[in-house]
Design an enzyme around this catalytic site. Structure first.
Site, mmCIF file in Angstrom:
data_model
loop_
_atom_site.group_PDB
_atom_site.id
_atom_site.type_symbol
_atom_site.label_atom_id
_atom_site.label_comp_id
_atom_site.label_asym_id
_atom_site.label_seq_id
_atom_site.Cartn_x
_atom_site.Cartn_y
_atom_site.Cartn_z
ATOM 1 N N HIS A 1 0.819 -1.223 0.000
ATOM 2 C CA HIS A 1 0.000 0.000 0.000
ATOM 3 C C HIS A 1 0.848 1.266 0.000
ATOM 4 O O HIS A 1 0.362 2.328 -0.363
ATOM 5 C CB HIS A 1 -1.057 -0.022 1.121
ATOM 6 C CG HIS A 1 -0.624 0.410 2.487
ATOM 7 N ND1 HIS A 1 -0.271 -0.475 3.470
ATOM 8 C CD2 HIS A 1 -0.523 1.626 3.052
ATOM 9 C CE1 HIS A 1 0.025 0.182 4.581
ATOM 10 N NE2 HIS A 1 -0.112 1.467 4.355
ATOM 11 N N ASN B 1 -9.389 -3.929 5.940
ATOM 12 C CA ASN B 1 -8.467 -2.878 6.385
ATOM 13 C C ASN B 1 -8.762 -2.525 7.840
ATOM 14 O O ASN B 1 -9.924 -2.463 8.244
ATOM 15 C CB ASN B 1 -8.653 -1.645 5.485
ATOM 16 C CG ASN B 1 -7.495 -0.667 5.611
ATOM 17 O OD1 ASN B 1 -6.456 -0.963 6.195
ATOM 18 N ND2 ASN B 1 -7.679 0.517 5.060
ATOM 19 N N TRP B 2 -7.748 -2.306 8.640
ATOM 20 C CA TRP B 2 -7.863 -1.984 10.071
ATOM 21 C C TRP B 2 -8.557 -3.093 10.860
ATOM 22 O O TRP B 2 -9.203 -2.827 11.870
ATOM 23 C CB TRP B 2 -8.635 -0.674 10.305
ATOM 24 C CG TRP B 2 -8.093 0.525 9.600
ATOM 25 C CD1 TRP B 2 -8.659 1.165 8.543
ATOM 26 C CD2 TRP B 2 -6.897 1.269 9.913
ATOM 27 N NE1 TRP B 2 -7.879 2.234 8.157
ATOM 28 C CE2 TRP B 2 -6.799 2.315 8.982
ATOM 29 C CE3 TRP B 2 -5.898 1.125 10.879
ATOM 30 C CZ2 TRP B 2 -5.744 3.231 8.985
ATOM 31 C CZ3 TRP B 2 -4.851 2.032 10.889
ATOM 32 C CH2 TRP B 2 -4.787 3.069 9.950
ATOM 33 N N ASP C 1 0.728 -7.621 2.333
ATOM 34 C CA ASP C 1 0.960 -6.195 2.074
ATOM 35 C C ASP C 1 2.460 -5.860 2.063
ATOM 36 O O ASP C 1 2.972 -5.206 2.967
ATOM 37 C CB ASP C 1 0.232 -5.369 3.145
ATOM 38 C CG ASP C 1 0.095 -3.910 2.758
ATOM 39 O OD1 ASP C 1 0.741 -3.493 1.785
ATOM 40 O OD2 ASP C 1 -0.650 -3.187 3.446
ATOM 41 N N ASN D 1 -8.969 4.653 3.427
ATOM 42 C CA ASN D 1 -8.081 4.317 4.551
ATOM 43 C C ASN D 1 -8.292 5.305 5.707
ATOM 44 O O ASN D 1 -8.446 4.907 6.861
ATOM 45 C CB ASN D 1 -6.628 4.347 4.062
ATOM 46 C CG ASN D 1 -5.656 3.810 5.089
ATOM 47 O OD1 ASN D 1 -5.873 2.747 5.663
ATOM 48 N ND2 ASN D 1 -4.593 4.544 5.344
ATOM 49 N N GLY E 1 2.429 5.851 9.089
ATOM 50 C CA GLY E 1 3.854 6.196 8.907
ATOM 51 C C GLY E 1 4.724 5.019 9.314
ATOM 52 O O GLY E 1 5.817 4.832 8.799
ATOM 53 N N ASN E 2 4.195 4.198 10.248
ATOM 54 C CA ASN E 2 4.876 2.945 10.583
ATOM 55 C C ASN E 2 4.574 1.876 9.532
ATOM 56 O O ASN E 2 5.095 0.765 9.615
ATOM 57 C CB ASN E 2 4.438 2.408 11.945
ATOM 58 C CG ASN E 2 5.241 2.974 13.086
ATOM 59 O OD1 ASN E 2 4.687 3.612 13.984
ATOM 60 N ND2 ASN E 2 6.542 2.782 13.059
ATOM 61 N N SER E 3 3.726 2.215 8.568
ATOM 62 C CA SER E 3 3.498 1.280 7.465
ATOM 63 C C SER E 3 4.837 0.972 6.828
ATOM 64 O O SER E 3 5.578 1.896 6.485
ATOM 65 C CB SER E 3 2.602 1.922 6.415
ATOM 66 O OG SER E 3 1.291 1.966 6.865
ATOM 67 N N PHE F 1 2.132 -3.320 8.727
ATOM 68 C CA PHE F 1 1.320 -2.567 7.764
ATOM 69 C C PHE F 1 0.031 -1.996 8.328
ATOM 70 O O PHE F 1 -0.640 -1.205 7.666
ATOM 71 C CB PHE F 1 1.025 -3.392 6.511
ATOM 72 C CG PHE F 1 0.085 -4.567 6.697
ATOM 73 C CD1 PHE F 1 0.572 -5.812 7.041
ATOM 74 C CD2 PHE F 1 -1.281 -4.426 6.494
ATOM 75 C CE1 PHE F 1 -0.282 -6.902 7.188
ATOM 76 C CE2 PHE F 1 -2.152 -5.502 6.634
ATOM 77 C CZ PHE F 1 -1.643 -6.750 6.991
ATOM 78 N N ASP F 2 -0.357 -2.330 9.551
ATOM 79 C CA ASP F 2 -1.668 -1.845 9.986
ATOM 80 C C ASP F 2 -1.821 -1.992 11.491
ATOM 81 O O ASP F 2 -0.924 -2.469 12.189
ATOM 82 C CB ASP F 2 -2.767 -2.650 9.270
ATOM 83 C CG ASP F 2 -4.043 -1.834 9.061
ATOM 84 O OD1 ASP F 2 -4.022 -0.627 9.346
ATOM 85 O OD2 ASP F 2 -5.050 -2.415 8.614
HETATM 86 N N1 ASP Z 1 -2.249 1.054 7.837
HETATM 87 C C1 ASP Z 1 -1.698 2.185 8.456
HETATM 88 C C2 ASP Z 1 -1.436 3.298 7.513
HETATM 89 O O1 ASP Z 1 -2.090 3.351 6.514
HETATM 90 C C3 ASP Z 1 -0.593 1.919 9.400
HETATM 91 C C4 ASP Z 1 -1.081 2.281 10.741
HETATM 92 O O2 ASP Z 1 -1.652 3.362 10.852
HETATM 93 O O3 ASP Z 1 -0.924 1.507 11.668
HETATM 94 O O4 ASP Z 1 -0.627 4.153 7.706
#
Ligand code: ASP
Length: 719
Positions: A84, A212-213, A221, A327, A652-654, A670-671
């Site tokens: 992503h 997602n989430w 991902d 998102n 940003g930690n993605s 990723f999430d």
């Molecule tokens: N999936 C998140 C993002 O889009 C990553 C996160 O927020 O934990 O940045």
């Protein structure tokens, strides 16, 4: 960068000294704190100095900021991040004939790698506390907006002066504690990034927005890219003559992965958190801004999805925009649910009541801090009073591309007349090329009917604004007839007559002087010029608001530290951080337990053949043949796909590498789960969980599914 400059890290005293971390699991720790964290007691099996030390080339040199995060896995500039994160670049490299987004992409040789347009990468080289230098800009007698401008200018001076001393590097001054501490970061800045291996969307985005989430999760991902430099090894724009970048460090990959309960840590660039913000801010987010954005994005997504129905070219054009909005929308929905569930605003307000009592009980404290909470509350009341107007102005720029292009041209013309240090940052010489590139690339997602509908709706909303927030320019436009029909006719006329969609026109426009722009008859330029004063006014209001809040936040932090008897960690601000934790499930609701691993069997179980749960047919064949090789999880007897752990992460930690006790790569973050979206306001070990794709799934897919096993050689993984 010399060792000495890196050693300047030690100057980060303000962030390090005296810090007692009461709940060590909560925390996006600035890298300067690594030596003081006692990670060995938590389970780290390598010296902390191997992660970060001013004296040697530690692991931090393997970590990149690519908007989100990436990490080098070979000495030849190969890095991993999320699917992503590369999505926009994959979309722009795709056509309906060569659709890398749908089918995936694999470069079998360096020559086949494709430019990841718009992507850049930064590596943290050194950092240094510059708070006294920045705060010296504040002088008695400045108005609130002047105070902000003076700080901004001082920061720009530091940055330009630093960049002139270190040609080719990027410098940024980041505000660590609002109004209180500022750190100068120096980055290596890479501008030629290329796609190497991208899984098909049906793997990289398996589960789509539905999943997602969420947990349980089955998304692959990940993506592989490569950073290049000029033939002289210095950062350079794309050129076929460029050579792979050679990082000082790259991560070793551990194909054995992790087990439940294992220690792990992440390095990355978390974007933004608000844990030190007052109740007034949280209430504004919960009651005003987030519900507005959820509604507005939902509307836009519906429009875009409809536009793409039965039209693959339009669907491809709009894919990245839909994904970005969806998102954020779902993240906000999670936050809104979470805030209500834990009654966050009320709790924060109660904490503030106690704090105020503590302040009022002591004459000295009352004199220094007595006004802080009431003044902050007042500033958020003022923000709410004008929020309808502010939100319309903001979304006109973010949601109507023709308007944004025109406004950027008008603003650029005005700003670029000024001396460099007095311009808004995106129009400074050091940022201008990037700003232009961003605007020109954004055209790829332009689709007139969607744009037109967004403008129509926002103008209608502008005409319904209350007395305090009215936009004079819009009122004047519709002075004789403000009916919906008149708005529709005006909007239709704008799109009929504009040339803004033409690349050459826009390119030329982004270099013109104010008088030249004023002479052009384009309806969007006229609309932008009419609204420009409202945007200037908004910028001034924001500077004044920041000027007022900076001092208040600084004093709030001081008095809260006294009251709670501890120091705090700075909120996330897109600078390099470390967080650690363990592989761990949790109970999201009464009677429900989330296990920390999912498996390939789960991918196939979810595969319905309908979007977003299609998966490529060979996956099922490989699974049935139990062709797992060395990537099988010993207890699960399957390929582990995603994993859950209790670190402290945010957007940003993605793409952040998940590292085991030896500092080896075992997953790609990723999430977070739906419950963990409120991390940004309040972290808790009971509900905060982050999600990664397991390295075993990544490597198994690369080897068995994509025929990309040849990449193992350069990663030093035995075949
Ligand atoms: N999936 C998140 C993002 O889009 C990553 C996160 O927020 O934990 O940045």
């Amino acid at each position: 960068m010399t060792r000495k400059q890196i050693a300047a890290a030690a100057l980060l005293g303000a962030l390090v000294t005296g810090l007692q971390v009461l709940r060590a699991e909560e925390g996006m720790f600035p890298i300067s704190m690594v030596p003081s964290l006692n990670l060995a007691a938590r389970g780290l099996k390598i010296p902390a100095g191997e992660i970060f030390s001013p004296e040697r080339d530690s692991l931090i040199y393997a970590i990149l900021s690519v908007g989100a995060t990436g990490s080098f896995v070979s000495p030849q500039g190969l890095f991993v991040t999320n699917h992503h994160v590369a999505f926009g670049a994959v979309q722009s490299a795709s056509t309906t004939e060569k659709d890398y987004l749908t089918n995936g992409f694999l470069a079998r040789s360096r020559g086949d790698e494709v430019p990841a347009k718009g992507m850049t990468a930064r590596i943290t080289e050194s950092f240094q506390d510059v708070s006294p230098e920045v705060l010296r800009a504040v002088q008695p007698g400045q108005s609130l907006a002047e105070r902000t401008r003076a700080i901004e200018k001082r920061i720009k001076e530091i940055v330009t002066e630093t960049e002139s001393r270190f040609p080719g590097k990027r410098a940024e001054v980041s505000e660590m504690f609002i109004g209180r501490t500022y750190v100068l970061f120096i980055y290596t800045y890479l501008k030629d990034i290329r796609l190497v291996y991208i899984p098909p969307r049906s793997i990289g985005e398996f589960g789509g927005e539905t999943d997602n989430w969420m947990w349980p999760r089955h998304t692959g991902d990940f993506s592989f890219l490569r950073a290049y430099t000029g033939p002289d090894g210095k950062p350079a724009d794309y050129s076929p003559r460029n050579i792979p970048f050679q990082p000082k460090r790259h991560l070793k990959v551990n194909p054995a992965g992790l087990q439940e309960g294992d220690f792990l840590f992440l390095l990355g660039y978390p974007g933004r958190t608000y844990r030190h913000f007052p109740a007034g801010y949280l209430a504004y987010e919960e009651e005003v801004r987030m519900p507005y954005v959820v509604e507005w994005y939902g509307r836009q997504i519906a429009l875009m999805e409809k536009a793409g129905e039965g039209n693959p070219a339009v669907a491809l054009k709009l894919a990245a925009r839909i994904k970005r909005l969806a998102n954020t929308m779902k993240n906000y929905q999670g936050k809104l649910q979470g805030m209500r569930k834990i009654d966050l605003v009320r709790k924060k307000a109660e904490e503030e009541k106690e704090l105020q009592k503590y302040i009022d009980a002591d004459a000295g404290l009352r004199k220094t801090y007595g006004d802080v909470l009431p003044a902050l509350a007042q500033s958020y009341r003022e923000l709410r009073r004008m929020s309808d107007r502010e939100l319309i102005l903001e979304h006109l720029r973010s949601g109507v591309q023709m308007f944004e292009f025109a406004m950027a041209a008008v603003e650029a013309a005005a700003e670029r007349q000024k001396p460099d240090l007095e311009r808004e940052s995106e129009y400074m010489d050091r940022n201008w090329a990037q700003t232009r590139r961003r605007l020109l690339l954004a055209r790829a997602g332009f689709f007139a009917p969607v744009d037109q509908e967004a403008l129509r709706e926002l103008l209608r909303r502008a005409l319904r604004l209350g007395e305090t927030g009215r936009l004079k320019a819009v009122d004047a436009l519709f002075a004789s007839d403000s009916s919906e029909k008149a708005v529709d006719a005006f909007v239709a006329e704008c799109y009929r007559k504009t040339q803004m969609a033409d690349e050459a026109f826009l390119d030329a426009l982004l270099g013109k002087k104010p008088a030249e722009i004023a002479a052009l008859p384009d309806p969007f330029l006229k609309l932008a010029a009419d609204l420009y004063p409202a945007y200037r006014e908004l910028a001034e209001t924001r500077k004044a608001r920041k000027g007022a809040q900076d001092g208040l936040f600084a004093r709030l932090a001081e008095v809260r530290e006294k009251f709670l008897g501890k120091n705090f960690l700075p909120d996330a601000n897109s600078t390099l951080r470390l967080t650690f934790g363990h592989i761990r499930g949790y109970e999201p609701a009464d009677g429900l337990y989330y296990k920390p691993f999912t498996t390939l069997a789960g991918v196939l179980e979810k595969t319905s053949g309908e979007d977003p749960f299609r998966s490529p047919a060979p996956l099922a064949h490989l699974w049935k043949a139990r062709d797992f090789g060395r990537f099988e999880h010993p207890a699960l007897k399957d390929i582990p796909v995603c994993m859950l752990y209790d670190t402290d992460t945010t957007g940003g930690n993605s793409g952040s590498p998940v590292l085991d006790a030896r500092g080896e790569l075992v997953g790609i973050n990723f999430d977070r789960t739906f419950d963990a979206t409120i991390n940004d306001y309040a972290w808790s070990s009971s509900y905060s969980r982050s999600i990664a794709v397991d390295i075993r799934y990544v490597l198994w897919l690369a080897e068995k599914f994509s025929g990309a096993g040849f990449l193992f050689d350069e990663m030093g993984i035995r075949q």
